[in-house]
Design an enzyme around this catalytic site. Structure first.
Site: not given
Length: 555
Positions: A36, A261, A271
């Site tokens: 994104e 992850r 983020k």
């Protein structure tokens, strides 16, 4: 071409792909990296980039770069261009396979209408708070919206009017009609479209309804023919939703595979938190060399090959794991030890006057640029009767295993002579400010004429020729191994993560290229800052120390 780092090991995803190809279930392999564009990429994204592009290269397929740009209120062209640059810097190329979710807005909208016509989607006019409350909990089922049974005709009309901009933000959403009692909360009539009167970085003002990520994601994979949709584990519970959309629309279904992850010590990789660090000026920007962003690591001097090695070394698994930052730093050291030219820089200078060397004389001594690589060539170092050494390389009362300089002791100057300390000069407060030494002038270089050897070797710079340079000492941004465990992650910030000092460098360093990285002998690896340096006025960022100093701190 597959890099050696990527081909050195195996993982369960490689096994799945190998079996798919061997069985004929797949004829070719298509993966994708779907960021994104709402921030800069970090080291966690690097793991996904290396995995997706690496697997595609290894199995003769290709990897798409797709921007999931479905939220114009948080996305910017700046982030799009930065992401492209980061992927290329890591050594990967998407070729002609560059895609944007926004390019599929027309098709996604038509599919939404199809679901409405099938009675599997409806316009909900509840407030956001009511929808949140009525969605239920992990232990209690949700409550159906009072608008769930609107007619197909009414839903089509409302959705069309939403698209034409008749309603304000938040007044309606389009939801999938699945199961409000499902144990998987993602299947409790998830939102598909919301109203956003916001300018989109690609489609401009053409749309005022935008698809939700969970609606666009799986269909984007399907449109592109992605065979293996590789995601991190937090998307595992979303997979039934993606499968529901694909099944109800009767379109190609990629195979989704989840992996754990990256969790890295002394680091945050949310983020939202990284953006907070930037906006509140806890760091100088996304490219601050202390940040875990790829642009920050690039500015700090981390080689892309070291990051690829790190991503392969930590492996790919299903179980959540915690990787110590020292593993990444070791990969950086290994790479720079092979590639970084050596230079001599003194960070905490102590002056030496060599009494038996002619005062007016200057000679140029040959020094290797890299001790293990003769092809790297040599350079000339100016030498005179006054030099500087590191203050830590002298002790008045040294312990037994201290092999550097002390009263009456000898050391070899790197690429120069053996010297002996004859006298210690102090100031009025008793501080050592100067050493008087004598040199054995028959011991120049690596092959002393008389074959004498001493255990200690130290670096130095000529007092008359050395140039002052700004040194930025960067360290770990956080003091806690897991900053996310703190009530407020900001309290875990390391107040000593950034310090500015001045060093004395051999003069040739002033003419090196921006972004070049060197080993300051016996000190560490340093990179010429690509942002704040000027021609002839380099600013040096500490890339990494010669060894892990934090292990001693933890002990």
């Amino acid at each position: 071409m597959t890099t050696p780092e990527m081909a050195s090991g195996s993982n369960f995803i490689r096994t799945i792909i190998s079996d798919d190809l061997a069985s004929g279930r797949r004829k070719t392999i298509i993966t994708r990296f779907p960021p994104e564009p709402n921030g800069y990429l970090h080291i966690g994204h690097a793991k996904s980039i290396c995995l997706n592009f690496g697997l595609a290269q290894e199995f003769g397929g290709h990897c798409h770069l797709r921007f999931d740009d479905t939220n114009p209120s948080k996305e910017e062209t700046e982030y799009v261009e930065a992401i492209k640059e980061d992927v290329q810097w890591l050594g990967f190329d998407w070729g002609k396979h560059l895609y944007y979710a926004s390019d599929t807005f027309d098709q996604l909208y038509l599919w939404a209408i199809e679901l409405i016509k099938q009675g599997k989607a409806y316009v909900d006019s509840q407030s956001a708070e009511d929808m949140r409350v009525n969605r239920g909990t992990l232990t209690e089922p949700g409550v159906a919206s009072p608008y769930r049974d609107r007619s197909v005709t009414e839903n089509l009309d409302l959705f069309d009017r939403m698209k034409r901009g008749e309603f304000p933000d938040g007044s309606h959403v389009l939801r999938a009609k699945i199961d409000m009692a499902s144990p998987n909360i993602n299947l409790r009539d998830p939102a598909m479209y919301r109203i956003l009167h916001a300018h989109h970085h690609r489609s401009g003002d053409n749309w005022c309804v935008y698809p939700m990520y969970d609606y666009a994601h799986g269909q984007g994979d399907s449109i592109e023919g992605v065979t293996h949709s590789i995601c991190t584990l937090e998307f595992e519970d979303h997979r039934p939703l993606y499968d529901w959309f694909l099944r109800e629309l009767n379109i190609f279904a990629p195979q989704q595979i989840e992996f754990a992850r990256l969790n890295l010590s002394y680091t945050v990789m949310s983020k939202r938190k990284l953006l907070q660090l930037v906006k509140e000026n806890h760091v100088s920007g996304w490219d601050d060399p202390r940040m875990p962003t790829l642009v920050g690591m690039r500015r700090r001097g981390y080689p892309p090959a070291a990051i690829r090695t790190f991503c392969e070394r930590i492996g790919v698994g299903r179980a959540a794991s915690w990787i110590d930052l020292s593993v990444l730093e070791d990969c950086v050291r290994e790479q720079l030890n092979e590639t970084a030219p050596r230079r001599q820089v003194v960070l905490d200078p102590l002056k030496i006057v060599i009494s038996n060397y002619p005062k007016g004389q200057t000679e140029e001594l040959e020094a290797a640029n890299h001790p293990q690589n003769p092809q790297a060539g040599t350079r000339l170092l100016p030498f005179c009767n006054e030099i500087y050494i590191e203050r830590a390389d002298f002790m008045e009362d040294p312990p037994k295993k201290f092999f550097r300089l002390g009263p009456g002791r000898e050391v070899r100057l790197r690429n120069a002579y053996i010297i002996r300390c004859d006298e210690v000069i102090r100031d009025e407060q008793g501080e050592v400010i100067e050493l008087r030494c004598s040199a054995d002038l028959d011991t120049l270089g690596k092959n002393p004429a008389d074959g004498r050897k001493v255990k200690g070797i130290i670096h130095w710079v000529s007092a008359r020729h050395a140039k002052p340079v700004e040194i930025r000492q960067y360290d770990r941004l956080f003091q806690l191994e897991n900053p996310d465990k703190a009530d407020n992650f900001l309290v875990a910030l390391n107040p000593e993560s950034f310090q500015v000092t001045e060093g004395l460098a051999e003069p040739g360093l002033l003419n090196e290229e921006m972004g070049a990285t060197f080993q300051f002998e016996r000190v560490g690896y340093f990179t010429i800052d690509s942002k704040d340096s000027l021609p002839g006025q380099p600013v040096f960022n500490r890339t990494v120390t010669l060894r892990d100093t934090w292990e001693k701190i933890k002990e």
